[in-house]
Design a protein around this motif. Structure first.
Motif, PDB file in Angstrom:
ATOM      1  N   SER A 172      42.607 -25.170 -71.732  1.00  6.54           N
ATOM      2  CA  SER A 172      44.066 -25.023 -71.825  1.00  6.54           C
ATOM      3  C   SER A 172      44.495 -23.694 -71.229  1.00  6.54           C
ATOM      4  CB  SER A 172      44.525 -25.095 -73.282  1.00  6.54           C
ATOM      5  OG  SER A 172      44.279 -26.365 -73.788  1.00  6.54           O
ATOM      6  N   VAL A 173      43.714 -22.648 -71.527  1.00  6.42           N
ATOM      7  CA  VAL A 173      44.048 -21.328 -70.975  1.00  6.42           C
ATOM      8  C   VAL A 173      44.099 -21.419 -69.456  1.00  6.42           C
ATOM      9  CG1 VAL A 173      43.134 -18.999 -70.612  1.00  6.42           C
ATOM     10  CG2 VAL A 173      43.181 -19.960 -72.909  1.00  6.42           C
ATOM     11  N   SER A 174      43.083 -22.053 -68.896  1.00  9.23           N
ATOM     12  CA  SER A 174      43.027 -22.181 -67.444  1.00  9.23           C
ATOM     13  C   SER A 174      44.200 -23.022 -66.927  1.00  9.23           C
ATOM     14  CB  SER A 174      41.671 -22.788 -67.070  1.00  9.23           C
ATOM     15  OG  SER A 174      41.749 -23.520 -65.908  1.00  9.23           O
ATOM     16  N   ALA A 175      44.497 -24.111 -67.624  1.00 11.78           N
ATOM     17  CA  ALA A 175      45.596 -24.987 -67.189  1.00 11.78           C
ATOM     18  C   ALA A 175      46.938 -24.261 -67.273  1.00 11.78           C
ATOM     19  CB  ALA A 175      45.619 -26.246 -68.039  1.00 11.78           C
ATOM     20  N   TRP A 176      47.128 -23.504 -68.360  1.00  7.07           N
ATOM     21  CA  TRP A 176      48.416 -22.809 -68.541  1.00  7.07           C
ATOM     22  C   TRP A 176      48.589 -21.731 -67.467  1.00  7.07           C
ATOM     23  CZ3 TRP A 176      51.206 -22.348 -73.787  1.00  7.07           C
ATOM     24  CH2 TRP A 176      51.141 -23.576 -74.461  1.00  7.07           C
ATOM     25  N   GLU A 177      47.499 -21.113 -67.100  1.00  3.33           N
ATOM     26  CA  GLU A 177      47.601 -20.104 -66.041  1.00  3.33           C
ATOM     27  C   GLU A 177      47.974 -20.758 -64.712  1.00  3.33           C
ATOM     28  OE1 GLU A 177      43.945 -17.936 -66.400  1.00  3.33           O
ATOM     29  OE2 GLU A 177      44.725 -16.709 -68.053  1.00  3.33           O
ATOM     30  N   LYS A 178      47.466 -21.958 -64.500  1.00  4.43           N
ATOM     31  CA  LYS A 178      47.843 -22.689 -63.280  1.00  4.43           C
ATOM     32  C   LYS A 178      49.324 -23.056 -63.307  1.00  4.43           C
ATOM     33  CE  LYS A 178      43.509 -24.514 -61.668  1.00  4.43           C
ATOM     34  NZ  LYS A 178      42.552 -25.565 -61.610  1.00  4.43           N
ATOM     35  N   VAL A 179      49.787 -23.434 -64.477  1.00  2.00           N
ATOM     36  CA  VAL A 179      51.220 -23.767 -64.612  1.00  2.00           C
ATOM     37  C   VAL A 179      52.048 -22.526 -64.295  1.00  2.00           C
ATOM     38  CG1 VAL A 179      53.050 -24.492 -66.202  1.00  2.00           C
ATOM     39  CG2 VAL A 179      50.799 -25.567 -66.326  1.00  2.00           C
ATOM     40  N   MET A 180      51.601 -21.404 -64.868  1.00  2.00           N
ATOM     41  CA  MET A 180      52.297 -20.127 -64.656  1.00  2.00           C
ATOM     42  C   MET A 180      52.362 -19.811 -63.156  1.00  2.00           C
ATOM     43  SD  MET A 180      53.514 -17.218 -65.709  1.00  2.00           S
ATOM     44  CE  MET A 180      53.672 -15.575 -65.076  1.00  2.00           C
ATOM     45  N   ASN A 211      57.140 -32.176 -67.389  1.00  2.00           N
ATOM     46  CA  ASN A 211      56.411 -33.096 -66.510  1.00  2.00           C
ATOM     47  C   ASN A 211      55.437 -32.350 -65.604  1.00  2.00           C
ATOM     48  OD1 ASN A 211      57.594 -35.365 -67.571  1.00  2.00           O
ATOM     49  ND2 ASN A 211      59.318 -35.322 -66.148  1.00  2.00           N
ATOM     50  N   GLU A 212      55.878 -31.206 -65.113  1.00  2.00           N
ATOM     51  CA  GLU A 212      55.014 -30.390 -64.259  1.00  2.00           C
ATOM     52  C   GLU A 212      53.819 -29.878 -65.069  1.00  2.00           C
ATOM     53  OE1 GLU A 212      55.310 -28.470 -60.271  1.00  2.00           O
ATOM     54  OE2 GLU A 212      57.165 -28.834 -61.344  1.00  2.00           O
ATOM     55  N   TRP A 213      54.122 -29.355 -66.235  1.00  2.00           N
ATOM     56  CA  TRP A 213      53.092 -28.834 -67.133  1.00  2.00           C
ATOM     57  C   TRP A 213      52.094 -29.944 -67.473  1.00  2.00           C
ATOM     58  CZ3 TRP A 213      51.716 -30.576 -71.925  1.00  2.00           C
ATOM     59  CH2 TRP A 213      50.837 -29.769 -72.650  1.00  2.00           C
ATOM     60  N   SER A 214      52.633 -31.120 -67.777  1.00  2.00           N
ATOM     61  CA  SER A 214      51.813 -32.245 -68.205  1.00  2.00           C
ATOM     62  C   SER A 214      50.862 -32.695 -67.085  1.00  2.00           C
ATOM     63  CB  SER A 214      52.744 -33.386 -68.624  1.00  2.00           C
ATOM     64  OG  SER A 214      52.044 -34.553 -68.817  1.00  2.00           O
ATOM     65  N   ALA A 215      51.375 -32.777 -65.854  1.00  4.46           N
ATOM     66  CA  ALA A 215      50.539 -33.228 -64.731  1.00  4.46           C
ATOM     67  C   ALA A 215      49.374 -32.261 -64.509  1.00  4.46           C
ATOM     68  CB  ALA A 215      51.385 -33.343 -63.473  1.00  4.46           C
ATOM     69  N   ILE A 216      49.674 -30.962 -64.543  1.00  9.48           N
ATOM     70  CA  ILE A 216      48.621 -29.958 -64.324  1.00  9.48           C
ATOM     71  C   ILE A 216      47.595 -29.997 -65.456  1.00  9.48           C
ATOM     72  CG2 ILE A 216      48.155 -27.449 -64.224  1.00  9.48           C
ATOM     73  CD1 ILE A 216      50.880 -27.229 -62.716  1.00  9.48           C
ATOM     74  N   ASN A 217      48.082 -30.071 -66.686  1.00  8.26           N
ATOM     75  CA  ASN A 217      47.177 -30.072 -67.834  1.00  8.26           C
ATOM     76  C   ASN A 217      46.298 -31.316 -67.851  1.00  8.26           C
ATOM     77  OD1 ASN A 217      47.546 -27.912 -70.294  1.00  8.26           O
ATOM     78  ND2 ASN A 217      49.257 -27.944 -68.865  1.00  8.26           N
ATOM     79  N   GLU A 218      46.908 -32.467 -67.544  1.00  6.52           N
ATOM     80  CA  GLU A 218      46.125 -33.702 -67.575  1.00  6.52           C
ATOM     81  C   GLU A 218      44.970 -33.633 -66.557  1.00  6.52           C
ATOM     82  OE1 GLU A 218      47.271 -37.177 -69.351  1.00  6.52           O
ATOM     83  OE2 GLU A 218      47.413 -38.250 -67.456  1.00  6.52           O
ATOM     84  N   ALA A 219      45.293 -33.160 -65.374  1.00  4.24           N
ATOM     85  CA  ALA A 219      44.248 -33.061 -64.344  1.00  4.24           C
ATOM     86  C   ALA A 219      43.127 -32.121 -64.803  1.00  4.24           C
ATOM     87  CB  ALA A 219      44.853 -32.566 -63.044  1.00  4.24           C
TER      88      ALA A 219
END
Lengths: 389, 352
Positions: free
Chosen positions: A245-253, A274-282
């Motif tokens: 999640s940390v890695s995904a949230w940083e990507k969102v950021m 939706n943007e957050w969700s797509a990145i996190n799901e991947a």
């Protein structure tokens, strides 16, 4: 029944009132940004509180059935409402967590190195737990509660023996709440230590127990050890998910920052979600496709099944003196039944083939064991159909 | 980011909560949603397994009856969710005589049932019943997902009873790189699971399926809040949710064998699978084959389905991609117009 319906009605009324209050507040406070933020914050907290109460109550055992205690005509509707509540909770928490970051970005005061300073870390952990259901009331949790109660009972009667165990439980509990558990090694040690302490604590107690009862006490402690192992693995899994999640949230950021530079920012929170969700799901799917994750998940399923079995065994030990049929005995019956059914099937096939050969017909006869059915709605009253969930 | 203004935050919270309360009221008014409502009759039963025949108002235009074999996982109702989203009704409308084998809900007494008993026992018996009722020496088998795998195995063992084989979203090669379920299965101690639990809980499988798209549940429940005042849309949503939740437990021994010999050892494509003491050779499948896979399938990736066409002995074989996911193939709007009519056309051409 009355109590539960009243509870739901109360929730519904207070929620409606909350909505009205917000509307009023919005009108009153327009223009005063600072106090408005405070008000908005308070209302969010109120909302979350009422939300949590509702969620917790919906998980109570008496809400589990489709009986008189639920305002829903069918448990499927209750489940759907619970899922709506849970999903909205997650959605809203996400907003709360990202609000400071997005605001900082809006005012061009957000530096990537400050990102995690703006996120409430405990809130982040709770969020991930909720997303993956670690907060749910599970059978393991129920088992844990039962075991704890049993332990407490024994501890009450074995004061001396419990001295070392009691404080350990009490003193160490705050440890759960801190971020220190991100280190799975330390937690594994802690669980093992707890289980060993439990063993030491109860050793004198076993000494004074009748021989016949000793195996069950031993089993309980073994179960506690198994539970400790299981929870340590659960914690490893949680840690894996936090890290991903940390890695995904940083990507969102990073994505948001890039988009802000291009002047292409989300216009509503749903877009951001939706943007957050797509990145996190991947990111999560990538994690789930690793051998490390798959091995841990496999181990957890194994440990969980062993724990369930150990618990069943222990229950059978408790039930042994009573005139009840035990599951292990039923399993034996099922096994014998299955073998007998197999033999009958073989014989029926043999008879069918013999008859077919005798009449010299092509092999298109219906099996001997068929039973014609004349029901118009086959879906209803199906044998073995699950009860309403 | 205008949505971050306090005014908009309050509006957003207020609107969401109002929708939630509306959702509560709407759900309170609803009873159980009906799925699988196409008229049908049970014509044979053994233990918990039933053979259903779908009622027709007019005679079928194809002579060969069709037996639909759905997976043991989840229920067949997904193919008949509602009147206007029904793979079953569309097949019927295209003139086919349909039967379906309903595996039922295994209880603890069924834990010892093996794959052999499901395929060479129940499925074979159901096929014989249809042959006897219709006087046709061979029927069309239409297998879906795990039911497709069962149909393939059955066709390899009893080729003379199968006139045509249709497979949809069917796993054949269980060791392809994008197959997350396969990855997980490699690390599953299925012996410990079955020995300790007997039957494998449907909830456990559902939890696994949910993890394949971990954000989907939250997203769809947040989205449906926008439709709580649209009864038809809400009901459509609830029918699908009802189907997802309706997940039978899996007979332990059959599950053990399916995971071990197919997912872990990939015996079907290696040609080392045996059932009832007989080897399962895909080359023995010589009847016409129509193999349909979903291009965006996250449960059974296309690579897991496609190899079937190269492994069978059939000379008349078709491989058809269909846009959509594992479930979308059956419930999507394009499916209603194209999938069933396409299959029916293929079958009519071979109904001589």
């Amino acid at each position: 029944m009355e109590q539960t319906v009243t509870f739901f009605d109360t929730w519904y009324n207070s929620t409606t009132k909350l909505v009205n209050d917000w509307r009023e507040a919005t009108e009153k406070l327009s223009g005063e940004q600072k106090s408005m933020w405070e008000e908005a914050g308070k209302m969010q907290q109120n909302w979350m509180h009422s939300f949590q109460t509702m969620m917790q109550n919906m998980q109570l055992p008496f809400m589990g059935g489709s009986g008189t205690s639920s305002p829903f005509a069918h448990t499927g509707m209750q489940d759907a409402f619970f899922n709506m509540l849970k999903s909205t909770d997650i959605y809203t928490r996400l907003f709360q967590l990202w609000q400071p970051v997005l605001q900082a970005m809006q005012h061009n005061t957000c530096q990537s190195q400050d990102f995690w300073k703006l996120i409430d870390q405990q809130g982040f952990k709770t969020f991930v737990d909720k997303l993956f259901g670690f907060d749910a009331v599970t059978p393991v949790r129920a088992f844990m509660d039962q075991s704890t109660q049993m332990m407490k009972l024994w501890m009450d009667s074995a004061t001396e023996a419990s001295k070392s165990f009691g404080p350990m439980f009490g003193n160490s509990m705050p440890f759960f709440g801190s971020f220190a558990q991100l280190n799975p090694q330390s937690l594994t040690q802690w669980y093992m230590q707890m289980a060993q302490t439990a063993q030491r604590s109860f050793a004198p107690f076993w000494g004074s127990t009748d021989k016949g009862q000793m195996p069950s006490l031993q089993s309980v402690v073994e179960m506690m050890q198994q539970w400790g192992n299981y929870m340590a693995k659960v914690n490893q899994l949680q840690t894996m998910l936090y890290k991903q999640s940390v890695s995904a949230w940083e990507k969102v950021m990073q994505t948001m920052a890039d988009r802000a530079r291009e002047g292409n920012v989300p216009t509503d929170f749903n877009q951001f979600y939706n943007e957050w969700s797509a990145i996190n799901e991947a990111e999560f799917v990538a994690l789930f496709n690793t051998d490390e994750y798959a091995a841990l998940q496999g181990e957890l399923i194994k440990l969980n099944s062993e724990l369930t079995k150990a618990y069943e065994k222990q229950m059978e030990v408790f039930l042994q003196p009573y005139p009840v049929v035990l599951r292990s005995q039923l399993d034996e019956v099922y096994k014998v039944n299955h073998e007998l059914r197999g033999r009958i099937n073989t014989l029926e096939k043999l008879v069918s083939e013999l008859q077919s050969n005798q009449s010299n017909k092509p092999e298109t006869s219906a099996p001997q064991n068929q039973s014609e059915i004349k029901t118009s709605s086959a879906e209803e009253n199906k044998p073995g159909r699950k009860e309403n969930k | 980011m205008d949505f971050l203004s306090p005014q908009r935050v309050l509006e957003e919270f207020s609107a969401t909560t109002a929708k939630l309360a509306q959702g509560f009221e709407a759900l309170k008014q609803l009873d159980q949603v009906a799925v699988g409502a196409a008229p049908k009759q049970a014509v044979w039963q053994k233990d918990k397994v039933q053979l259903l025949q779908y009622a027709r108002e007019t005679p079928a235009t194809a002579q060969t009856p069709i037996l639909i074999v759905y997976a043991l996982v989840n229920r067949h109702n997904m193919m008949d969710l509602q009147d206007d989203r029904s793979f079953i009704r569309n097949l019927q409308a295209a003139g086919l005589d349909l039967y379906l084998i309903d595996w039922g809900y295994p209880t603890p007494e069924d834990r010892y049932f093996t794959m052999d008993e499901y395929i060479n026992g129940y499925l074979d018996a159901a096929v014989d019943v249809i042959r006897a009722r219709t006087g046709q020496p061979a029927i069309t088998l239409m297998g879906i997902c795990q039911g497709g795998t069962f149909s393939v195995v059955y066709s390899a063992l009893h080729p003379h009873k199968v006139k045509n084989l249709v497979t949809l979203v069917t796993p054949i090669d269980f060791a392809t790189p994008r197959d997350l379920l396969s990855k997980w299965a490699q690390h599953l101690d299925v012996d410990a699971l079955v020995d300790n639990q007997g039957n494998v809980p449907g909830e456990l499988l559902n939890a696994g399926f949910a993890l394949l798209k971990p954000l989907l549940k939250t997203t769809k429940y947040v989205s449906i809040l926008n439709a709580v005042d649209k009864p038809e849309q809400l009901l459509n949503f609830l029918r699908m949710e009802h189907w997802i939740a309706d997940s039978p437990n899996q007979a332990g021994e059959c599950f053990r064998q399916f995971v071990k010999e197919l997912y872990q050892q990939n015996r079907l494509v290696k040609g080392t699978l045996e059932l009832g003491g007989r080897p399962v050779r895909l080359a023995a499948i010589t009847m016409p084959l129509l193999n349909i896979y979903a291009q965006e399938d996250h449960l059974v990736p296309p690579e897991a389905s496609i190899p079937l066409n190269d492994l069978v002995g059939s000379t008349d074989k078709s491989l058809t991609p269909f846009a959509g996911g594992h479930i979308g193939v059956f419930v999507g709007s394009r499916s209603q117009k194209e999938l069933a009519p396409g299959i029916a056309h293929w079958l009519h051409e071979r109904d001589t």
